[in-house]
Design an enzyme around this catalytic site. Structure first.
Site, short mmCIF file in Angstrom:
data_model
loop_
_atom_site.label_atom_id
_atom_site.label_comp_id
_atom_site.label_asym_id
_atom_site.label_seq_id
_atom_site.Cartn_x
_atom_site.Cartn_y
_atom_site.Cartn_z
N GLY A 176 -14.65 -17.89 -39.39
CA GLY A 176 -14.57 -16.42 -39.32
C GLY A 176 -15.41 -15.63 -40.29
N GLY A 177 -16.29 -16.29 -41.04
CA GLY A 177 -17.12 -15.57 -42.02
C GLY A 177 -17.95 -14.47 -41.36
N ARG A 200 -9.17 -24.55 -35.53
CA ARG A 200 -10.12 -23.66 -36.22
C ARG A 200 -9.88 -22.20 -35.82
NH1 ARG A 200 -14.57 -26.04 -38.89
NH2 ARG A 200 -15.98 -24.34 -38.31
N ASP A 228 -13.65 -22.84 -24.14
CA ASP A 228 -14.97 -23.47 -24.21
C ASP A 228 -16.00 -22.37 -23.94
OD1 ASP A 228 -17.31 -24.81 -23.91
OD2 ASP A 228 -16.56 -26.26 -22.44
N CYS A 301 -26.80 -23.81 -39.06
CA CYS A 301 -27.02 -24.06 -40.50
C CYS A 301 -27.72 -25.41 -40.64
CB CYS A 301 -25.73 -23.94 -41.31
SG CYS A 301 -24.38 -24.87 -40.64
N1 SAM Z 1 -19.37 -18.51 -36.88
C1 SAM Z 1 -18.51 -19.26 -37.75
C2 SAM Z 1 -18.44 -18.58 -39.09
O1 SAM Z 1 -19.33 -17.83 -39.45
O2 SAM Z 1 -17.45 -18.80 -39.80
C3 SAM Z 1 -18.97 -20.71 -37.89
C4 SAM Z 1 -19.10 -21.41 -36.56
S1 SAM Z 1 -19.36 -23.15 -36.72
C5 SAM Z 1 -21.00 -23.22 -37.19
C6 SAM Z 1 -19.41 -23.65 -35.06
C7 SAM Z 1 -18.09 -23.53 -34.34
O3 SAM Z 1 -18.32 -23.82 -32.96
C8 SAM Z 1 -16.99 -24.49 -34.77
O4 SAM Z 1 -15.92 -23.76 -35.27
C9 SAM Z 1 -16.60 -25.23 -33.50
O5 SAM Z 1 -15.21 -25.42 -33.37
C10 SAM Z 1 -17.10 -24.29 -32.43
N2 SAM Z 1 -17.40 -24.89 -31.11
C11 SAM Z 1 -17.83 -26.15 -30.82
N3 SAM Z 1 -18.00 -26.28 -29.50
C12 SAM Z 1 -17.69 -25.09 -28.93
C13 SAM Z 1 -17.65 -24.60 -27.60
N4 SAM Z 1 -17.98 -25.39 -26.56
N5 SAM Z 1 -17.24 -23.34 -27.38
C14 SAM Z 1 -16.91 -22.53 -28.43
N6 SAM Z 1 -16.91 -22.95 -29.71
C15 SAM Z 1 -17.30 -24.20 -29.96
#
Ligand code: SAM
Length: 374
Positions: A176-177, A200, A228, A301
């Site tokens: 959530g940042g 998450r 998804d 990242c």
């Molecule tokens: N945007 C977030 C932040 O700033 O705190 C960080 C996101 S992190 C890089 C990527 C996220 O994508 C993870 O929390 C993961 O659970 C989620 N994720 C993975 N596959 C996904 C999908 N098919 N649909 C939606 N979210 C997905």
């Protein structure tokens, strides 16, 4: 052949230098990681690697919903911190002037610095400094004063350029940042924060509860879900003014430091190899959910070209096959404004990349902005 020999030479030199890296800083799959990035980044890689093995710098995203935000900002400024957003260098025109019109890259329309909300503040210690932020304290209502994050991860939010009244989809939002940074701008009229992972998403909800007044969360302006993201393209078509696609990736800084659940472990090879495909699907969904004229920011990242530029280029051509036209937007204004704080990689084919550097140890963060035109 000469190029091959040269590359092998560089890799072998690099393997020699790696023997001096203390055991605790080595990851099991170091060859995979080092080989890939030493070839991709060439002479920049040793310095990027050293930075990634050193303590990361954080930024304090000020929570302007907290009653103590001005006091906390003043306290941090007294400690030497600078609001890197408020103190940016203003860019006039981000594109270099060309005498010859044939030299102008028409695939990247010129972009001027957008109006960044004066409400969003992210404080960092000055370049080269190694001071750490103390944990954030709650105000009398329990709201925390700041959120610690990699300061470069605010850049995708700034690039998204949310203006008053915009509807925003944050497709992969947890923990959530960036959602929180979006809300600090006070411009969003409706925000949908989604993440596939239930646990998450629960963390994301908790984050928002720790930083936003309850009434704010209860208004119909924020929706939190656990779907998804790949499947939202057809159901939410052309719905949002702005879409943030902050995809799952190899999280390189984490991978280089932490062995536990490391994406470069052999047991996760298949998952890692499938990442670009998932990233393309998520970006495609993001493009579909943007309204014509709307903007999409893709971010990771990771340093990986396969997860960054290649994903963007693949998504653009897949969108074209579906009859959707998207153009890469120039983010030169952003690199100009923030070059005092971040070290940007030179000359990417599309997008911008913050490279970790010992003097500015943020990132890696890759971002690319697209505009849907039909
Ligand atoms: N945007 C977030 C932040 O700033 O705190 C960080 C996101 S992190 C890089 C990527 C996220 O994508 C993870 O929390 C993961 O659970 C989620 N994720 C993975 N596959 C996904 C999908 N098919 N649909 C939606 N979210 C997905």
């Amino acid at each position: 052949m000469a190029a091959y020999i040269c590359t092998r030479f560089c890799v072998n030199k690099f393997k020699d230098s790696i023997r001096f890296i203390p055991q605790r800083y080595r990851v099991k799959t170091k060859w995979d990681f080092d080989t890939t990035y030493s070839m991709q980044l060439g002479s920049l890689w040793p310095s990027v690697r050293v930075a990634m093995l050193s303590e990361q710098k954080y930024g304090a995203l000020i929570n302007n919903f907290s009653s103590t935000s001005s006091m906390i900002t003043a306290e941090l400024e007294e400690e030497g911190c600078i609001d890197f957003i408020g103190s940016r260098q203003h860019s006039k025109d981000s594109r270099p002037l060309h005498n010859d019109p044939a030299e102008v890259d028409v695939s990247k329309p010129a972009a001027h610095e957008p109006r960044i909300s004066p409400d969003i503040k992210c404080l960092v210690f000055p370049q080269g400094g190694i001071s750490r932020f103390k944990p954030s304290r709650p105000d009398s209502t329990g709201l925390l004063g700041y959120y610690l994050l990699d300061a470069a991860s605010v850049l995708p939010v700034l690039a998204l350029d949310v203006q008053p009244g915009h509807t925003v989809l944050d497709l992969c939002a947890a923990p959530g940042g960036k959602t929180l940074a979006l809300l600090q701008t006070h411009t969003v009229s409706f925000l949908w924060a989604n993440d596939l992972s239930g646990s998450r998403t629960a963390r994301l909800r908790k984050t928002l509860q720790s930083y936003l007044p309850r009434e704010h969360l209860e208004e119909n302006k924020i929706q939190i879900s656990s779907f998804d993201g790949c499947k939202l393209g057809p159901t939410e078509e052309k719905r949002f003014d702005r879409v943030l696609v902050d995809v799952p990736c190899t999280t390189d800084r984490h991978s280089v430091m932490v062995e536990d659940n490391n994406m470069f472990n052999r047991s996760r090879t298949k998952e890692r190899q499938r990442l670009p495909l998932l990233q393309i699907q998520l970006l495609m969904a993001g493009i579909q959910t943007a309204r014509p004229g709307g903007d999409i920011v893709y971010s990771t990242c990771s340093l990986s070209q396969l997860q960054n530029e290649c994903v963007v280029q693949q998504a653009i051509s897949q969108a074209q096959e579906m009859g959707i036209s998207v153009q890469v937007q120039d983010l030169g204004w952003l690199t100009q404004c923030f070059s005092n704080t971040f070290y940007f990689a030179p000359q990417l084919s599309v997008g911008e990349l913050v490279l970790p550097h010992l003097c500015a140890n943020f990132g890696p963060i890759y971002l690319c902005k697209l505009r849907r035109s039909n």
